[in-house]
Design a protein around this motif. Sequence first.
Motif, mmCIF file in Angstrom:
data_model
loop_
_atom_site.group_PDB
_atom_site.id
_atom_site.type_symbol
_atom_site.label_atom_id
_atom_site.label_comp_id
_atom_site.label_asym_id
_atom_site.label_seq_id
_atom_site.Cartn_x
_atom_site.Cartn_y
_atom_site.Cartn_z
ATOM 1 N N LEU A 69 -8.913 -2.413 82.918
ATOM 2 C CA LEU A 69 -8.993 -1.943 84.082
ATOM 3 C C LEU A 69 -8.860 -0.585 84.859
ATOM 4 O O LEU A 69 -8.911 -0.056 86.203
ATOM 5 C CB LEU A 69 -8.225 -3.383 84.573
ATOM 6 C CG LEU A 69 -7.760 -5.221 84.329
ATOM 7 C CD1 LEU A 69 -6.549 -5.414 84.176
ATOM 8 C CD2 LEU A 69 -9.383 -5.106 85.069
ATOM 9 N N ARG A 70 -7.724 0.032 84.578
ATOM 10 C CA ARG A 70 -7.562 1.377 84.173
ATOM 11 C C ARG A 70 -8.631 2.333 84.643
ATOM 12 O O ARG A 70 -8.842 3.180 85.611
ATOM 13 C CB ARG A 70 -6.333 2.303 83.589
ATOM 14 C CG ARG A 70 -4.828 1.742 83.578
ATOM 15 C CD ARG A 70 -3.766 2.859 82.857
ATOM 16 N NE ARG A 70 -3.050 1.933 82.014
ATOM 17 C CZ ARG A 70 -3.605 1.321 81.043
ATOM 18 N NH1 ARG A 70 -4.202 2.471 79.948
ATOM 19 N NH2 ARG A 70 -2.678 0.783 79.818
ATOM 20 N N GLN A 71 -9.776 2.191 83.381
ATOM 21 C CA GLN A 71 -10.886 2.955 83.653
ATOM 22 C C GLN A 71 -11.604 2.351 85.064
ATOM 23 O O GLN A 71 -12.460 3.507 85.616
ATOM 24 C CB GLN A 71 -11.526 2.864 82.560
ATOM 25 C CG GLN A 71 -11.104 3.100 81.198
ATOM 26 C CD GLN A 71 -11.788 3.215 80.002
ATOM 27 O OE1 GLN A 71 -12.864 1.497 80.433
ATOM 28 N NE2 GLN A 71 -11.899 3.700 78.797
ATOM 29 N N GLN A 78 -15.370 3.947 93.265
ATOM 30 C CA GLN A 78 -15.428 2.524 93.057
ATOM 31 C C GLN A 78 -14.666 2.263 94.434
ATOM 32 O O GLN A 78 -14.108 3.103 95.425
ATOM 33 C CB GLN A 78 -14.880 2.096 91.832
ATOM 34 C CG GLN A 78 -13.453 2.989 91.825
ATOM 35 C CD GLN A 78 -12.169 2.603 92.506
ATOM 36 O OE1 GLN A 78 -12.227 0.878 93.433
ATOM 37 N NE2 GLN A 78 -11.649 2.826 93.097
ATOM 38 N N LYS A 79 -14.949 0.772 94.488
ATOM 39 C CA LYS A 79 -13.817 0.693 95.935
ATOM 40 C C LYS A 79 -13.350 -0.783 95.944
ATOM 41 O O LYS A 79 -13.431 -2.159 97.173
ATOM 42 C CB LYS A 79 -15.786 0.248 96.534
ATOM 43 C CG LYS A 79 -15.461 1.359 97.155
ATOM 44 C CD LYS A 79 -16.869 0.582 98.363
ATOM 45 C CE LYS A 79 -17.600 2.193 98.960
ATOM 46 N NZ LYS A 79 -17.577 3.747 98.484
ATOM 47 N N CYS A 80 -13.476 -1.554 94.331
ATOM 48 C CA CYS A 80 -12.782 -2.841 94.394
ATOM 49 C C CYS A 80 -11.371 -2.990 94.243
ATOM 50 O O CYS A 80 -10.789 -3.504 93.047
ATOM 51 C CB CYS A 80 -13.074 -3.392 92.845
ATOM 52 S SG CYS A 80 -13.253 -2.266 91.300
ATOM 53 N N THR A 94 -10.658 -8.822 93.586
ATOM 54 C CA THR A 94 -11.853 -9.531 92.447
ATOM 55 C C THR A 94 -13.260 -9.648 92.552
ATOM 56 O O THR A 94 -14.378 -9.597 92.281
ATOM 57 C CB THR A 94 -11.393 -11.045 92.111
ATOM 58 O OG1 THR A 94 -11.235 -11.725 93.485
ATOM 59 C CG2 THR A 94 -9.723 -10.482 91.221
ATOM 60 N N ASP A 95 -13.583 -10.027 93.550
ATOM 61 C CA ASP A 95 -15.234 -10.045 94.204
ATOM 62 C C ASP A 95 -16.128 -8.933 94.152
ATOM 63 O O ASP A 95 -16.860 -8.530 93.238
ATOM 64 C CB ASP A 95 -15.136 -10.272 95.414
ATOM 65 C CG ASP A 95 -15.187 -12.045 95.687
ATOM 66 O OD1 ASP A 95 -14.845 -12.540 94.748
ATOM 67 O OD2 ASP A 95 -15.340 -12.256 96.885
ATOM 68 N N LYS A 96 -15.505 -7.704 94.814
ATOM 69 C CA LYS A 96 -16.181 -6.645 94.520
ATOM 70 C C LYS A 96 -15.875 -5.493 92.640
ATOM 71 O O LYS A 96 -17.118 -5.434 92.428
ATOM 72 C CB LYS A 96 -15.389 -5.772 94.993
ATOM 73 C CG LYS A 96 -15.918 -5.700 96.660
ATOM 74 C CD LYS A 96 -15.054 -4.301 96.930
ATOM 75 C CE LYS A 96 -15.396 -4.527 98.598
ATOM 76 N NZ LYS A 96 -14.330 -3.796 99.946
ATOM 77 N N LEU A 97 -14.732 -6.096 92.096
ATOM 78 C CA LEU A 97 -14.618 -6.273 90.963
ATOM 79 C C LEU A 97 -15.582 -7.133 89.690
ATOM 80 O O LEU A 97 -15.956 -6.379 88.525
ATOM 81 C CB LEU A 97 -13.083 -6.535 90.361
ATOM 82 C CG LEU A 97 -12.805 -6.481 88.498
ATOM 83 C CD1 LEU A 97 -13.004 -5.491 88.544
ATOM 84 C CD2 LEU A 97 -11.690 -7.190 88.321
ATOM 85 N N ALA A 98 -16.123 -8.074 90.321
ATOM 86 C CA ALA A 98 -17.105 -8.508 89.177
ATOM 87 C C ALA A 98 -18.122 -8.180 89.036
ATOM 88 O O ALA A 98 -18.923 -7.759 87.946
ATOM 89 C CB ALA A 98 -16.763 -10.428 89.662
#
Length: 107
Positions: A69-71, A78-80, A94-98
């Motif tokens: 997650l840190r990476q 990144q935009k999440c 979480t949507d953008k993270l997925a």
Amino acid sequence: MVQEALKEAADKLGIKLLKSDNIAIGGIIPLSDGKKRRDCRGGGVVQFPRKMMTTKELNEECGIPKGYLRQMAHVEGQKCVTRKPGGRKFYFDTDKLAKQMEKYAVR
């Protein structure tokens, strides 16, 4: 349904299912303290309990490693991930993270 098919296939082949098999299909994982946790990292579409989650929540509830997650938080462009002004916590959309996890998945 998928889990039942996986169990049937394992029975026919005479092999024992491992915890990693449950993770691959988004099953329920027994923990060492006897409690059970729903795994967020199911096959295909990733589903998270909430829209915004912190690093600690993602680690504890979904089993995603903190280092990963840190990476993801420090990937250029990144935009999440966001932080509150003066705050230390990372807040993940979480949507953008997925989508980002799918983009960087090693296959």
